[in-house]
Design an enzyme around this catalytic site. Sequence first.
Site, PDB file in Angstrom:
ATOM      1  N   ASN A 111       1.247  -1.606  -0.537  1.00 46.51           N
ATOM      2  CA  ASN A 111      -0.282   0.060  -0.194  1.00 46.51           C
ATOM      3  C   ASN A 111       0.571   1.418   0.012  1.00 46.51           C
ATOM      4  O   ASN A 111       1.681   1.198   0.461  1.00 46.51           O
ATOM      5  CB  ASN A 111      -0.330   0.020   1.337  1.00 46.51           C
ATOM      6  CG  ASN A 111      -2.269  -1.226   1.411  1.00 46.51           C
ATOM      7  OD1 ASN A 111      -2.775  -1.561   0.139  1.00 46.51           O
ATOM      8  ND2 ASN A 111      -1.931  -1.301   2.669  1.00 46.51           N
ATOM      9  N   TYR A 136       3.643   0.811   2.489  1.00 49.26           N
ATOM     10  CA  TYR A 136       3.590  -0.210   3.684  1.00 49.26           C
ATOM     11  C   TYR A 136       3.130  -1.717   3.391  1.00 49.26           C
ATOM     12  O   TYR A 136       2.302  -1.905   2.539  1.00 49.26           O
ATOM     13  CB  TYR A 136       2.676   0.329   5.253  1.00 49.26           C
ATOM     14  CG  TYR A 136       1.101   0.168   4.659  1.00 49.26           C
ATOM     15  CD1 TYR A 136       0.573  -0.236   5.124  1.00 49.26           C
ATOM     16  CD2 TYR A 136       0.908   1.265   4.581  1.00 49.26           C
ATOM     17  CE1 TYR A 136      -0.583  -0.717   4.464  1.00 49.26           C
ATOM     18  CE2 TYR A 136      -0.193   2.152   3.761  1.00 49.26           C
ATOM     19  CZ  TYR A 136      -1.296   0.378   4.708  1.00 49.26           C
ATOM     20  OH  TYR A 136      -2.754   1.605   3.977  1.00 49.26           O
ATOM     21  N   HIS A 160      -4.794   2.770  14.366  1.00 48.55           N
ATOM     22  CA  HIS A 160      -5.863   2.132  13.407  1.00 48.55           C
ATOM     23  C   HIS A 160      -5.369   0.189  13.893  1.00 48.55           C
ATOM     24  O   HIS A 160      -3.844   0.186  14.283  1.00 48.55           O
ATOM     25  CB  HIS A 160      -5.488   1.714  12.205  1.00 48.55           C
ATOM     26  CG  HIS A 160      -5.856   3.043  11.094  1.00 48.55           C
ATOM     27  ND1 HIS A 160      -5.400   3.414  10.175  1.00 48.55           N
ATOM     28  CD2 HIS A 160      -6.972   3.543  11.817  1.00 48.55           C
ATOM     29  CE1 HIS A 160      -6.135   4.713   9.543  1.00 48.55           C
ATOM     30  NE2 HIS A 160      -7.138   4.642  10.730  1.00 48.55           N
TER      31      HIS A 160
END
Length: 190
Positions: free
Chosen positions: A54, A138, A67
């Site tokens: 990502n 990531y 998160h």
Amino acid sequence: MKQISEHIYETSLNGLYKIEMPTFKDERGFFHEVFRLDELKKATGVDFKPVQWNHSLSKPKVIRAIHTEGWNKLVYPVTGKMFAVIVDVREESPTFGKYEEFVFDNTSYDSSHFALFISKGLGNSICAFGSQPVNYMYLVDEYWDNSKAQGIAWDDPDIGIKWPVEDPIISERDKNNPRLSDLFPHKYGK
């Protein structure tokens, strides 16, 4: 931090590792390996098998709240200045509610480069500060599933993060995340 291999450091939170591979610079720029899977597995015992890569861009003053998706994650910002806070939200952990913070400064050629390996059960949050946007890459070992998305309030007083910006830009979802004491009331005497 305790060095557990040539390039990997253990933090105060079990399952959170700082990876500092060497950077080789010359007149053209630099070359930097972010991590080596074999070294990560040998040092941590985690068999990390990424399935999704990502890329997120955050403008200055953006906070992406805590998160807590259920996957292992390897994070590596490549531009800008980023304040990262990793919170232990594992109910049975001796460091539940504690956090580690890191500053990534990728604003110049001479910046130091490192990555973080964040194990399942640790909450990840970032804040872009300074004048440049943060490009944040990531790898994760599970495919994104919005039904599993979870979060903790970015301004949870029980955690007490000191963010480096005032009047942050925050998504509607992150503005409505619960506090740790809402999710784990028995941990807070409720």
